[in-house]
Design a protein around this motif. Structure first.
Motif, PDB file in Angstrom:
ATOM      1  N   GLU A  66     -37.317 -17.700 -66.391  1.00 20.98           N
ATOM      2  CA  GLU A  66     -38.153 -17.318 -65.448  1.00 20.98           C
ATOM      3  C   GLU A  66     -37.210 -18.234 -64.144  1.00 20.98           C
ATOM      4  N   LYS A  67     -37.081 -17.434 -62.863  1.00 19.82           N
ATOM      5  CA  LYS A  67     -36.093 -17.995 -61.776  1.00 19.82           C
ATOM      6  C   LYS A  67     -35.054 -18.982 -61.895  1.00 19.82           C
ATOM      7  N   GLU A  69     -34.127 -19.993 -64.791  1.00 14.30           N
ATOM      8  CA  GLU A  69     -34.353 -21.663 -65.542  1.00 14.30           C
ATOM      9  C   GLU A  69     -34.784 -20.789 -67.505  1.00 14.30           C
ATOM     10  N   GLU A 281     -26.940 -16.081 -65.219  1.00 13.59           N
ATOM     11  CA  GLU A 281     -27.426 -16.492 -63.741  1.00 13.59           C
ATOM     12  C   GLU A 281     -26.360 -16.651 -63.003  1.00 13.59           C
ATOM     13  N   ARG A 284     -27.326 -13.557 -60.377  1.00  9.06           N
ATOM     14  CA  ARG A 284     -28.641 -13.460 -59.654  1.00  9.06           C
ATOM     15  C   ARG A 284     -27.913 -14.075 -59.152  1.00  9.06           C
ATOM     16  N   THR A 350     -34.924 -11.861 -58.812  1.00 13.72           N
ATOM     17  CA  THR A 350     -35.967 -13.954 -58.915  1.00 13.72           C
ATOM     18  C   THR A 350     -36.115 -14.236 -59.970  1.00 13.72           C
ATOM     19  N   GLY A 351     -34.011 -13.828 -61.210  1.00 15.09           N
ATOM     20  CA  GLY A 351     -33.094 -14.522 -61.630  1.00 15.09           C
ATOM     21  C   GLY A 351     -34.823 -14.536 -63.426  1.00 15.09           C
ATOM     22  N   ASP A 352     -35.008 -14.081 -62.901  1.00 16.17           N
ATOM     23  CA  ASP A 352     -36.187 -13.634 -64.573  1.00 16.17           C
ATOM     24  C   ASP A 352     -35.393 -12.606 -65.581  1.00 16.17           C
TER      25      ASP A 352
END
Length: 423
Positions: A66-67, A69, A281, A284, A350-352
């Motif tokens: 999520e985001k 992380e 990551e 992203r 979003t990085g999700d």
């Protein structure tokens, strides 16, 4: 006559509307089996982890992002324990990583993505074809638009069995999956239509070696793994076993042996869940450490292939569904025999994302990946759609038959009402 013409137009319009309705409903999951309440990220993770545990077989690494992380991670093994640093064989998910290696050559000015790959090759060339070979470019190989008809799918080689050279495999793969031709050649006009090709990625592996002057695995470590901090990743099976490779299980959950591959770029990267978090990551948007120049990164995520009018492929990545903030959910799935299945999917805006690496759990990775895409976007992913197309086609035909039957009945009644009655 005018009424019959209007009836015909109305029937055709209704048939078209019915077809659109079916496929819109299909993509939005109107007929999708509800997997159960998902709620927020924590609930989605808990329900998914419970599903993994319920299988009680094989080995699984599951990470939810999520985001950018880690929102949750869960590991299970019926054999030797696995952790975030345990390597799993990734099957065709390897292609996504290989694509980054190819695009890095383009970013460094060593490869023209739109030049014939034959320009760079000396050790092997595509056989002559009625369509020629000049249209086979790195861009088209990455997006499965090069017109190759090998249909690979590799089974791999069992321990103790000699592994083909990359050149021999390109000529005719000895480990082709059932139904695959196995010969890497141009059987369709390049750029015309999408045709999945493992042989295309074997050819990209050779391309990397020819341009870099290094063995494929050495180049990938230097150009991709080391810059991204992927210290638990390798294309070499023996090295992976030394680093700690997850046990292999078959469909019934029984222990089995990992296979080796003549074309590891297409089928057999071994990497840990932690390394895949680092890998996705880096892709992203706004992550602050862009691995590729913005124009190449954007091209990677731009549709280059479609089916049924739906964008399905970028450069080395699947486009699973439209993302809520624009663009696409990107990633790749993988499947090797006897029962290795993987998926990694990301919303770059979003990085999700989600990572599922599994062995001995047929269907698990694709199922969880598809549920995450639906949970995150409200849309059915293209892989699930592909499996649902036959049922959707039957629904369309059934609707057409009903509409045509109603039209015939109405036409018959019109004719009767217009026929003069005899005295």
């Amino acid at each position: 006559m005018r009424k019959l013409i209007l009836l015909s137009i109305g029937t055709l319009t209704a048939m078209a509307a019915w077809t659109v309705l079916i496929f819109v409903g299909l993509s939005h999951g109107w007929w999708r089996t509800d997997p159960g309440a998902r709620g927020g990220v924590a609930e989605f993770f808990a329900v998914s982890a419970e599903a993994i545990g319920a299988a009680e077989q094989g080995a699984v690494a599951f990470v939810l992002l999520e985001k950018g992380e880690i929102a949750g991670e869960h590991y299970f093994s019926a054999g030797v324990p696995v952790t975030r640093d345990t390597l799993f064989q990734l099957a065709s998910l390897s292609k996504w990583v290989t694509a980054l290696g190819v695009l890095k050559l383009a970013a460094d000015g060593k490869l023209d993505l739109d030049a014939p790959v034959s320009r760079y090759l000396t050790r092997w060339q595509l056989p002559e074809s009625e369509f020629g070979t000049e249209g086979v470019t790195a861009r088209r190989l990455l997006s499965h638009m090069a017109g190759l008809t090998d249909g690979l799918g590799y089974l791999g080689f069992e321990p103790g069995t000699p592994v083909q050279t990359i050149e021999a495999s390109l000529t005719e793969a000895a480990d082709a999956m059932p139904g695959a031709d196995g010969r890497t050649l141009v059987g369709i006009e390049p750029g015309k239509t999408w045709s999945y090709s493992g042989g295309g990625y074997a050819l990209l592996e050779l391309l990397i070696e020819e341009i870099s002057g290094e063995p494929f695995g050495v180049y990938m470590k230097r150009a991709v793994f080391d810059p991204l901090g992927m210290s638990h990743s390798t294309f070499d099976l023996a090295e992976a076993e030394k680093m700690g490779l997850a046990p292999c299980f078959d469909e019934a959950g029984a222990p089995c042996a990992h296979h080796e591959f003549a074309a590891p770029a297409a089928a057999s990267l071994q990497a840990s869940a932690a390394d895949l978090v680092r890998f996705i990551e880096a892709q992203r948007r706004g992550a602050g450490r862009d691995f590729l120049p913005p124009d190449i990164a954007a091209a990677m995520m731009t549709p280059h292939a479609s089916q049924y009018g739906i964008p399905i492929w970028g450069l080395g990545i699947m486009l699973y569904a439209g993302a809520p903030g624009g663009g696409f959910i990107i990633g790749h799935d993988g499947m090797n025999f006897p029962a290795i299945e993987t998926t990694a999917r990301l919303d770059p805006a979003t990085g999700d994302g989600i990572i599922v690496l599994a062995t001995g759990n047929p269907g698990l990775a694709a199922t969880l990946g598809g549920e995450w895409v639906y949970w995150h976007t409200g849309r059915v992913d293209v892989r699930t759609l592909d499996h649902m197309i036959p049922q959707a086609g039957m629904a369309v035909i059934a609707g057409w038959i009903l509409l045509l039957a109603l039209a015939v009945i109405m036409a018959f009644r019109m004719r009767r009402s217009e026929t003069p009655k005899s005295s």
